[in-house]
Design a protein around this motif. Structure first.
Motif, mmCIF file in Angstrom:
data_model
loop_
_atom_site.group_PDB
_atom_site.id
_atom_site.type_symbol
_atom_site.label_atom_id
_atom_site.label_comp_id
_atom_site.label_asym_id
_atom_site.label_seq_id
_atom_site.Cartn_x
_atom_site.Cartn_y
_atom_site.Cartn_z
ATOM 1 N N LYS A 226 4.566 4.645 7.473
ATOM 2 C CA LYS A 226 5.177 4.184 6.222
ATOM 3 C C LYS A 226 5.070 2.674 6.038
ATOM 4 O O LYS A 226 4.832 2.207 4.914
ATOM 5 N N GLN A 227 5.276 1.918 7.114
ATOM 6 C CA GLN A 227 5.294 0.458 6.937
ATOM 7 C C GLN A 227 3.914 -0.067 6.516
ATOM 8 O O GLN A 227 3.813 -0.913 5.611
ATOM 9 N N GLU A 228 2.858 0.442 7.141
ATOM 10 C CA GLU A 228 1.518 0.003 6.761
ATOM 11 C C GLU A 228 1.147 0.487 5.364
ATOM 12 O O GLU A 228 0.518 -0.247 4.589
ATOM 13 N N GLU A 229 1.546 1.698 5.042
ATOM 14 C CA GLU A 229 1.260 2.223 3.704
ATOM 15 C C GLU A 229 1.988 1.423 2.641
ATOM 16 O O GLU A 229 1.431 1.146 1.569
ATOM 17 N N TRP A 230 3.238 1.025 2.919
ATOM 18 C CA TRP A 230 3.998 0.221 1.948
ATOM 19 C C TRP A 230 3.315 -1.128 1.734
ATOM 20 O O TRP A 230 3.172 -1.591 0.589
ATOM 21 N N ILE A 231 2.905 -1.752 2.823
ATOM 22 C CA ILE A 231 2.249 -3.060 2.704
ATOM 23 C C ILE A 231 0.955 -2.945 1.912
ATOM 24 O O ILE A 231 0.708 -3.710 0.973
ATOM 25 N N GLN A 232 0.125 -1.983 2.282
ATOM 26 C CA GLN A 232 -1.176 -1.839 1.607
ATOM 27 C C GLN A 232 -1.003 -1.562 0.106
ATOM 28 O O GLN A 232 -1.726 -2.099 -0.737
ATOM 29 N N LYS A 233 0.000 -0.764 -0.219
ATOM 30 C CA LYS A 233 0.244 -0.386 -1.608
ATOM 31 C C LYS A 233 0.756 -1.555 -2.438
ATOM 32 O O LYS A 233 0.437 -1.673 -3.635
ATOM 33 N N ASN A 234 1.525 -2.450 -1.819
ATOM 34 C CA ASN A 234 2.238 -3.463 -2.601
ATOM 35 C C ASN A 234 1.757 -4.899 -2.444
ATOM 36 O O ASN A 234 2.117 -5.759 -3.254
ATOM 37 N N ILE A 235 0.957 -5.185 -1.447
ATOM 38 C CA ILE A 235 0.644 -6.583 -1.134
ATOM 39 C C ILE A 235 -0.020 -7.330 -2.293
ATOM 40 O O ILE A 235 0.188 -8.536 -2.470
ATOM 41 N N ASP A 236 -0.791 -6.622 -3.110
ATOM 42 C CA ASP A 236 -1.450 -7.290 -4.236
ATOM 43 C C ASP A 236 -0.457 -7.805 -5.277
ATOM 44 O O ASP A 236 -0.808 -8.655 -6.107
ATOM 45 N N SER A 237 0.784 -7.307 -5.232
ATOM 46 C CA SER A 237 1.802 -7.721 -6.208
ATOM 47 C C SER A 237 2.425 -9.067 -5.856
ATOM 48 O O SER A 237 3.128 -9.655 -6.682
ATOM 49 N N PHE A 238 2.184 -9.557 -4.639
ATOM 50 C CA PHE A 238 2.852 -10.770 -4.173
ATOM 51 C C PHE A 238 1.894 -11.956 -4.142
ATOM 52 O O PHE A 238 0.695 -11.810 -3.921
ATOM 53 N N GLU A 239 2.459 -13.141 -4.365
ATOM 54 C CA GLU A 239 1.648 -14.354 -4.444
ATOM 55 C C GLU A 239 1.192 -14.836 -3.075
ATOM 56 O O GLU A 239 0.104 -15.407 -2.938
ATOM 57 N N LYS A 240 2.037 -14.651 -2.078
ATOM 58 C CA LYS A 240 1.732 -15.187 -0.754
ATOM 59 C C LYS A 240 2.508 -14.385 0.288
ATOM 60 O O LYS A 240 3.262 -13.460 -0.043
ATOM 61 N N GLY A 241 2.303 -14.727 1.545
ATOM 62 C CA GLY A 241 3.112 -14.124 2.597
ATOM 63 C C GLY A 241 2.322 -13.423 3.685
ATOM 64 O O GLY A 241 1.276 -12.837 3.428
ATOM 65 N N ILE A 242 2.841 -13.485 4.896
ATOM 66 C CA ILE A 242 2.334 -12.718 6.027
ATOM 67 C C ILE A 242 3.158 -11.436 6.076
ATOM 68 O O ILE A 242 4.378 -11.479 6.253
ATOM 69 N N PHE A 243 2.519 -10.289 5.903
ATOM 70 C CA PHE A 243 3.194 -8.996 5.883
ATOM 71 C C PHE A 243 2.858 -8.258 7.177
ATOM 72 O O PHE A 243 1.686 -7.987 7.455
ATOM 73 N N MET A 244 3.899 -7.921 7.926
ATOM 74 C CA MET A 244 3.672 -7.373 9.261
ATOM 75 C C MET A 244 4.597 -6.188 9.524
ATOM 76 O O MET A 244 5.818 -6.288 9.351
#
Length: 245
Positions: A165-183
């Motif tokens: 779930k955590q990787e799927e959430w990141i992959q699905k949403n990361i394009d919506s954010f301007e910056k950040g390290i998502f881990m």
């Protein structure tokens, strides 16, 4: 960066300090990064689930969080430099956030865990900015949570939803954010909160953290069955690769 193929999952050939330098540089330049901390269990799951394997292919960095991955890299004669525990990497990033006053968002775990963890974060890392936090049970409220993270403008976003779930959430949403390290960091919030005890240094130095966790949480035994299957598949993978040369 050089990659090492472990059953189709591309691991960074890196040390903890090297990946920290890379991530710190991306933070300073307001860049984004998707970081996966993967053990044999995650590799095996990706081999059974094509959608999850596809998700992992979006990651900027996949690091070897598990002695089994290090063993696997030796089997295919491309030994990775060292194991990089996701929890240790998170702690180092929190220390950097504290030194530089960075903004951090915590997503995942239970409300009770967050209630214990957040005061400890404030005490141990007083100079970082807690840009926001939300528990991991938000089914039906995905848009609201995404907006919270977006508005937080965090430099670091730690996602503790457990794989996949955590990787799927990141992959699905990361394009919506301007910056950040998502881990994705699995059960690390429970350790920070003090509700789960991490293996002492003696066990970790002997690469027996997995055994300590099994003793602490016997219900994990089924998950541990992935390791012997993983090792078997690594030898098969090596033979297949040799035959194709």
């Amino acid at each position: 960066m050089k990659k090492v193929d472990i059953l189709g999952v591309e691991f960074d050939f890196t040390t903890q300090q090297e990946i920290l330098n890379i991530l710190q540089d991306k933070i300073e330049r307001n860049k984004k990064a998707f970081v996966v901390t993967a053990n044999p269990e995650i590799v095996m799951y990706a081999n059974k689930d094509p959608q999850y394997m596809h998700t992992l292919q979006f990651a900027n960095h996949i690091i070897a969080d598990g002695v089994g991955v290090i063993l696997g890299s030796k089997i295919v004669r491309q030994p990775l430099p060292e194991r990089i525990a996701g929890f240790d990497l998170m702690i180092e990033l929190l220390s950097i956030a504290n030194q530089k006053g960075l903004r951090v968002f915590f997503l995942g775990a239970s409300e009770q865990t967050l209630e214990k963890m957040i005061p400890k974060i404030k005490r141990d890392y007083p100079k970082l900015v807690i840009a926001g936090y939300h528990h991991g049970f938000f089914k039906g409220h995905e848009h609201k949570v995404k907006q919270m993270v977006k508005e937080a403008k965090a430099d670091l976003v730690f996602v503790a939803l457990g794989y996949p779930k955590q990787e799927e959430w990141i992959q699905k949403n990361i394009d919506s954010f301007e910056k950040g390290i998502f881990m994705g960091i699995g059960g690390s919030f429970d350790i920070l909160a003090g509700t789960v005890k991490r293996a002492p240094g003696f066990w970790r130095n002997l690469n027996l953290e997995w055994l300590y966790r099994l003793i602490q949480q016997p219900t994990r035994w089924k998950r541990m069955l992935a390791l012997p299957t993983f090792v078997k598949k690594m030898f098969q993978y090596r033979r297949k690769s040799s035959d194709n040369m």
